[in-house]
Design a protein around this motif. Sequence first.
Motif, PDB file in Angstrom:
ATOM      1  N   GLY A  66       0.515  -1.041  -0.011  1.00  0.00           N
ATOM      2  CA  GLY A  66      -0.121  -0.297  -0.252  1.00  0.00           C
ATOM      3  C   GLY A  66       0.847   1.769  -0.098  1.00  0.00           C
ATOM      4  O   GLY A  66       2.130   0.983   0.218  1.00  0.00           O
ATOM      5  N   CYS A  67       0.549   2.529  -0.261  1.00  0.00           N
ATOM      6  CA  CYS A  67       1.218   3.934   0.211  1.00  0.00           C
ATOM      7  C   CYS A  67       1.888   4.274   1.171  1.00  0.00           C
ATOM      8  O   CYS A  67       0.520   3.689   2.035  1.00  0.00           O
ATOM      9  CB  CYS A  67      -0.170   4.594  -0.906  1.00  0.00           C
ATOM     10  SG  CYS A  67      -0.947   4.556  -2.040  1.00  0.00           S
ATOM     11  N   SER A  68       2.551   4.904   0.896  1.00  0.00           N
ATOM     12  CA  SER A  68       2.815   4.667   2.433  1.00  0.00           C
ATOM     13  C   SER A  68       4.224   6.247   1.973  1.00  0.00           C
ATOM     14  O   SER A  68       5.110   6.620   2.829  1.00  0.00           O
ATOM     15  CB  SER A  68       4.161   4.222   2.863  1.00  0.00           C
ATOM     16  OG  SER A  68       5.003   3.707   1.969  1.00  0.00           O
ATOM     17  N   CYS A 122      -1.606  10.554  -1.548  1.00  0.00           N
ATOM     18  CA  CYS A 122      -1.976   8.137  -1.864  1.00  0.00           C
ATOM     19  C   CYS A 122      -3.034   8.423  -0.883  1.00  0.00           C
ATOM     20  O   CYS A 122      -2.696   8.359   0.486  1.00  0.00           O
ATOM     21  CB  CYS A 122      -1.109   7.905  -2.179  1.00  0.00           C
ATOM     22  SG  CYS A 122      -1.777   6.113  -2.556  1.00  0.00           S
ATOM     23  N   GLU A 123      -4.064   8.170  -1.116  1.00  0.00           N
ATOM     24  CA  GLU A 123      -5.069   7.797   0.069  1.00  0.00           C
ATOM     25  C   GLU A 123      -5.607   7.158  -0.532  1.00  0.00           C
ATOM     26  O   GLU A 123      -6.344   6.773  -1.918  1.00  0.00           O
ATOM     27  CB  GLU A 123      -5.831   8.680   0.578  1.00  0.00           C
ATOM     28  CG  GLU A 123      -4.825  10.031   1.099  1.00  0.00           C
ATOM     29  CD  GLU A 123      -6.048  10.940   1.071  1.00  0.00           C
ATOM     30  OE1 GLU A 123      -7.423  11.105   0.624  1.00  0.00           O
ATOM     31  OE2 GLU A 123      -5.694  12.263   2.096  1.00  0.00           O
ATOM     32  N   ILE A 139       6.270   8.807 -12.887  1.00  0.00           N
ATOM     33  CA  ILE A 139       5.251   8.589 -11.130  1.00  0.00           C
ATOM     34  C   ILE A 139       6.801   8.515 -10.134  1.00  0.00           C
ATOM     35  O   ILE A 139       6.528   6.985 -10.922  1.00  0.00           O
ATOM     36  CB  ILE A 139       4.341   8.120 -11.832  1.00  0.00           C
ATOM     37  CG1 ILE A 139       3.154   8.780 -12.536  1.00  0.00           C
ATOM     38  CG2 ILE A 139       3.317   7.510 -10.337  1.00  0.00           C
ATOM     39  CD1 ILE A 139       1.846   8.230 -12.706  1.00  0.00           C
ATOM     40  N   ILE A 140       6.333   8.450  -8.948  1.00  0.00           N
ATOM     41  CA  ILE A 140       7.362   8.202  -8.159  1.00  0.00           C
ATOM     42  C   ILE A 140       6.308   7.897  -6.765  1.00  0.00           C
ATOM     43  O   ILE A 140       6.216   8.375  -6.304  1.00  0.00           O
ATOM     44  CB  ILE A 140       8.519   8.895  -7.821  1.00  0.00           C
ATOM     45  CG1 ILE A 140       9.281   9.061  -8.889  1.00  0.00           C
ATOM     46  CG2 ILE A 140       9.767   8.127  -6.563  1.00  0.00           C
ATOM     47  CD1 ILE A 140       9.685   8.192  -9.698  1.00  0.00           C
ATOM     48  N   ALA A 141       6.140   6.072  -6.084  1.00  0.00           N
ATOM     49  CA  ALA A 141       4.896   6.502  -5.482  1.00  0.00           C
ATOM     50  C   ALA A 141       5.663   5.275  -4.860  1.00  0.00           C
ATOM     51  O   ALA A 141       6.196   4.308  -4.741  1.00  0.00           O
ATOM     52  CB  ALA A 141       3.921   5.393  -5.632  1.00  0.00           C
ATOM     53  N   PRO A 142       6.032   5.596  -3.245  1.00  0.00           N
ATOM     54  CA  PRO A 142       7.143   4.655  -2.420  1.00  0.00           C
ATOM     55  C   PRO A 142       5.333   3.584  -1.731  1.00  0.00           C
ATOM     56  O   PRO A 142       5.033   4.635  -1.019  1.00  0.00           O
ATOM     57  CB  PRO A 142       7.502   5.802  -0.786  1.00  0.00           C
ATOM     58  CG  PRO A 142       6.437   6.395  -1.456  1.00  0.00           C
ATOM     59  CD  PRO A 142       6.353   6.473  -2.641  1.00  0.00           C
ATOM     60  N   ARG A 149      10.860  -0.254   2.569  1.00  0.00           N
ATOM     61  CA  ARG A 149      10.070   0.571   1.890  1.00  0.00           C
ATOM     62  C   ARG A 149      10.452   0.159   0.197  1.00  0.00           C
ATOM     63  O   ARG A 149      11.994  -0.354   0.065  1.00  0.00           O
ATOM     64  CB  ARG A 149       9.808   2.070   1.289  1.00  0.00           C
ATOM     65  CG  ARG A 149       8.603   2.024   2.591  1.00  0.00           C
ATOM     66  CD  ARG A 149       8.412   3.470   3.147  1.00  0.00           C
ATOM     67  NE  ARG A 149       9.003   4.796   2.303  1.00  0.00           N
ATOM     68  CZ  ARG A 149       8.590   5.354   2.775  1.00  0.00           C
ATOM     69  NH1 ARG A 149       7.247   6.891   3.145  1.00  0.00           N
ATOM     70  NH2 ARG A 149       9.030   7.073   2.034  1.00  0.00           N
ATOM     71  N   VAL A 150       9.850  -0.062  -0.670  1.00  0.00           N
ATOM     72  CA  VAL A 150      10.075  -0.088  -2.336  1.00  0.00           C
ATOM     73  C   VAL A 150       9.183   1.104  -3.089  1.00  0.00           C
ATOM     74  O   VAL A 150       8.567   1.484  -2.369  1.00  0.00           O
ATOM     75  CB  VAL A 150       9.555  -1.204  -2.191  1.00  0.00           C
ATOM     76  CG1 VAL A 150       8.890  -1.320  -4.290  1.00  0.00           C
ATOM     77  CG2 VAL A 150       9.502  -2.459  -2.153  1.00  0.00           C
TER      78      VAL A 150
END
Length: 168
Positions: A66-68, A122-123, A139-142, A149-150
Amino acid sequence: MSMRPALLSALFLAAGAAACAPVPGPSPYRAPSSAFNVADFAWSARQGQGSINGRIAYRQDNQAYGCSGSVGLTPDTPYTRQRFLTLYGSIDQANAPESVVRARTVADPNADYRSYVRSVPCENGRFAFTGLPDGSWFIIAPVSAGGDRVVLMRRVETRGGRAISVTL
């Protein structure tokens, strides 16, 4: 006398090579520089009609991530392409442990590209960027599954003021 034909042959080859050598002056093509250049980022600061609606659906080892944190949107420029190739090993898409990305990060005190990076929360596994001009973006999403984290990276394009949907 036997040296004379060999010498003439060598001179002929050298003259032929010189004729093919580039001529000084302006060239219609210049290889893009990967140095930070504010002009390369200018397009991304404009207001546009495009949008990106994204969701996180990343799984690894049968675990849902999930988003972090916030999701970032970075303009695609020669500078960011070189940077992302170093950080992620790709300019199309990647997933890498955050620790690996941080270890590959090289400080560049002359680069203020971060002022062109957009960020949104990010929710519930979803994020959205609006008001985007046409262009290519990273786009960069941890993400996390409770442990380390990835970081997910994906290159996308906004065109014609349309909304695009992206699943990471």
